[in-house]
Write a protein that holds these residues in place. Structure first.
Motif, PDB file in Angstrom:
ATOM      1  N   ILE A 291      22.463  58.167  32.945  1.00 51.54           N
ATOM      2  CA  ILE A 291      22.649  57.059  34.848  1.00 51.54           C
ATOM      3  C   ILE A 291      23.719  56.201  33.563  1.00 51.54           C
ATOM      4  O   ILE A 291      24.349  55.926  34.283  1.00 51.54           O
ATOM      5  CB  ILE A 291      21.275  56.965  34.909  1.00 51.54           C
ATOM      6  N   CYS A 292      22.999  55.920  32.077  1.00 53.05           N
ATOM      7  CA  CYS A 292      23.842  54.621  32.262  1.00 53.05           C
ATOM      8  C   CYS A 292      25.216  54.981  31.276  1.00 53.05           C
ATOM      9  O   CYS A 292      26.560  54.235  31.186  1.00 53.05           O
ATOM     10  CB  CYS A 292      22.494  53.516  31.624  1.00 53.05           C
ATOM     11  N   PHE A 293      25.126  55.958  30.394  1.00 52.02           N
ATOM     12  CA  PHE A 293      26.377  56.229  29.467  1.00 52.02           C
ATOM     13  C   PHE A 293      27.341  56.770  30.465  1.00 52.02           C
ATOM     14  O   PHE A 293      27.957  57.104  29.935  1.00 52.02           O
ATOM     15  CB  PHE A 293      25.703  57.165  27.947  1.00 52.02           C
ATOM     16  N   GLY A 294      27.158  57.541  31.453  1.00 53.23           N
ATOM     17  CA  GLY A 294      28.059  58.364  32.037  1.00 53.23           C
ATOM     18  C   GLY A 294      29.421  56.907  32.567  1.00 53.23           C
ATOM     19  O   GLY A 294      30.167  57.171  32.519  1.00 53.23           O
ATOM     20  N   TYR A 295      28.656  55.919  32.678  1.00 49.85           N
ATOM     21  CA  TYR A 295      29.274  55.118  33.657  1.00 49.85           C
ATOM     22  C   TYR A 295      30.172  53.866  32.118  1.00 49.85           C
ATOM     23  O   TYR A 295      30.958  53.920  32.111  1.00 49.85           O
ATOM     24  CB  TYR A 295      29.087  53.949  34.142  1.00 49.85           C
ATOM     25  N   LEU A 296      29.160  53.941  31.153  1.00 45.95           N
ATOM     26  CA  LEU A 296      29.943  53.025  29.802  1.00 45.95           C
ATOM     27  C   LEU A 296      31.105  54.159  29.015  1.00 45.95           C
ATOM     28  O   LEU A 296      31.940  53.190  29.180  1.00 45.95           O
ATOM     29  CB  LEU A 296      28.990  53.036  29.220  1.00 45.95           C
ATOM     30  N   GLY A 297      30.994  55.202  29.702  1.00 50.73           N
ATOM     31  CA  GLY A 297      32.378  55.614  29.386  1.00 50.73           C
ATOM     32  C   GLY A 297      33.268  55.815  29.536  1.00 50.73           C
ATOM     33  O   GLY A 297      34.343  56.037  29.409  1.00 50.73           O
ATOM     34  N   ASP A 298      33.305  55.893  30.990  1.00 49.55           N
ATOM     35  CA  ASP A 298      34.471  55.081  32.117  1.00 49.55           C
ATOM     36  C   ASP A 298      34.936  53.987  31.489  1.00 49.55           C
ATOM     37  O   ASP A 298      36.037  53.442  31.825  1.00 49.55           O
ATOM     38  CB  ASP A 298      34.158  55.259  33.815  1.00 49.55           C
ATOM     39  N   TYR A 299      33.942  52.612  31.315  1.00 47.49           N
ATOM     40  CA  TYR A 299      34.357  51.612  31.205  1.00 47.49           C
ATOM     41  C   TYR A 299      35.083  51.420  29.439  1.00 47.49           C
ATOM     42  O   TYR A 299      35.936  50.388  29.315  1.00 47.49           O
ATOM     43  CB  TYR A 299      32.952  50.715  31.939  1.00 47.49           C
ATOM     44  N   PHE A 300      34.117  52.022  28.780  1.00 45.37           N
ATOM     45  CA  PHE A 300      34.341  51.161  27.105  1.00 45.37           C
ATOM     46  C   PHE A 300      35.477  52.786  27.601  1.00 45.37           C
ATOM     47  O   PHE A 300      36.403  52.569  25.492  1.00 45.37           O
ATOM     48  CB  PHE A 300      33.777  50.694  26.001  1.00 45.37           C
ATOM     49  N   GLY A 301      35.803  53.688  27.493  1.00 45.32           N
ATOM     50  CA  GLY A 301      36.183  55.621  26.666  1.00 45.32           C
ATOM     51  C   GLY A 301      35.195  56.234  26.364  1.00 45.32           C
ATOM     52  O   GLY A 301      34.075  55.678  25.515  1.00 45.32           O
ATOM     53  N   ARG A 302      35.249  57.113  26.445  1.00 43.85           N
ATOM     54  CA  ARG A 302      34.481  58.598  26.389  1.00 43.85           C
ATOM     55  C   ARG A 302      34.372  58.433  24.878  1.00 43.85           C
ATOM     56  O   ARG A 302      33.073  58.333  24.160  1.00 43.85           O
ATOM     57  CB  ARG A 302      35.951  59.494  26.254  1.00 43.85           C
ATOM     58  N   SER A 303      34.746  58.415  23.356  1.00 41.83           N
ATOM     59  CA  SER A 303      34.724  57.761  22.045  1.00 41.83           C
ATOM     60  C   SER A 303      34.039  56.627  22.049  1.00 41.83           C
ATOM     61  O   SER A 303      32.947  57.311  20.777  1.00 41.83           O
ATOM     62  CB  SER A 303      35.917  57.920  21.635  1.00 41.83           C
ATOM     63  N   GLU A 304      33.919  55.771  22.338  1.00 45.07           N
ATOM     64  CA  GLU A 304      33.375  54.725  22.027  1.00 45.07           C
ATOM     65  C   GLU A 304      31.987  54.654  22.811  1.00 45.07           C
ATOM     66  O   GLU A 304      31.275  54.291  22.282  1.00 45.07           O
ATOM     67  CB  GLU A 304      33.776  52.830  22.725  1.00 45.07           C
ATOM     68  N   ALA A 305      31.835  55.333  23.860  1.00 48.82           N
ATOM     69  CA  ALA A 305      30.710  55.250  24.293  1.00 48.82           C
ATOM     70  C   ALA A 305      29.654  56.491  23.967  1.00 48.82           C
ATOM     71  O   ALA A 305      28.116  56.012  23.194  1.00 48.82           O
ATOM     72  CB  ALA A 305      30.143  55.601  26.034  1.00 48.82           C
TER      73      ALA A 305
END
Length: 281
Positions: free
Chosen positions: A82-96
């Protein structure tokens, strides 16, 4: 020229290879660490008994151990998805992905090699840090699926299901490997304590290679971003230099101009619900 220099001489080829490596190792890591817990619990019963000797001899532990040990990592995985999908959009795929896999790596290491003390303490540490590891591993599901689809696409905005399927293929051998290692460990001179730590700790190896690939990929991502920005800028300038019959030509606000195509933005969050989910515009 060294092998390393030759590998990075072609940015596109190096990026494609690293992307395949990252998503494959990531999916292998996730499935292995989900599968190895139940086998490790059986092996642990010989030296870390929380029930009577008769039950431990057959691999049975106290109810709270069996339930929480296996469920904890999956509860964490749901939170991570639930959380990391949105973190990937916010910070970028690589960083997440680096954050998710680093969280999993540290937690797997602690649960495998730093779970010390009496039986109750050992199981409490394993349950806690397997839960935390599950958050990182669950977070890799949407990120790896989106990365495999987007990086394998030949045209911007079009999902390549074949590339995504290839990365998820590695879940099958990861599902079987704990039992193969278990057979080898039983016939080895290793003690009971070393055997279950080997089974749990082996999950660090694919996790490590995933992180290596992610860090090697970062300079290539920066180059690709610069190149795409330059292409987009030149395309926008070219579009505004032309006058359409009904006035200026512009792309919709929610679209992205890449090369000579106008494509929809893709979102990691849209595939967080399932590791096998994909989407296309």
């Amino acid at each position: 020229m060294s092998w390393f220099a030759r590998f990075f001489a072609d940015d596109d080829a190096a990026f494609a290879t690293l992307s395949t490596m990252i998503t494959s190792f990531a999916n292998f890591t996730v499935q292995y660490n989900f599968s190895c817990v139940s086998l490790a619990l059986i092996m642990m019963s010989q030296g870390n008994c929380t029930s009577d000797d008769g039950n431990c001899a057959t691999g049975e532990q106290a109810a709270w151990v069996e339930g929480a040990s296996e469920a904890g990592i999956f509860v964490g995985a749901v939170i991570g998805e639930i959380c990391f999908g949105y973190l990937g959009d916010y910070f970028g795929r690589s960083e997440a992905m680096i954050l998710a896999m680093s969280l999993a790596f540290v937690s797997i290491f602690i649960s495998s090699f730093l779970s010390l003390g009496g039986p109750d303490a050992v199981y409490a540490i394993i349950i806690l840090f397997r839960f935390v590891a599950g958050i990182g591993l669950g977070g890799m599901f949407p990120l790896a699926a989106t990365k495999a689809s987007e990086d394998g696409s030949h045209h911007a905005g079009k999902v390549n299901s074949q590339a995504s399927s290839f990365s998820f293929f590695w879940q099958l051998p990861a599902l079987l490997l704990p039992y193969i290692l278990g057979i080898v460990a039983v016939d080895s001179p290793l003690g009971a304590n070393a055997r279950w730590r080997l089974i749990l700790g082996f999950g660090l190896i694919p996790c490590f290679f995933t992180l290596v690939g992610l860090f090697l990929e970062r300079p290539l991502l920066a180059k690709r971003a610069q190149r795409r920005a330059a292409e987009a800028s030149s395309t926008v300038i070219a579009m505004h230099s032309r006058t359409a019959p009904n006035g200026a030509t512009t792309a919709p606000a929610d679209d992205v101009v890449v090369g000579h195509e106008t494509t929809k933005r893709s979102s990691t969050a849209s595939v967080f619900a399932s590791p096998f989910a994909s989407h296309s515009e």
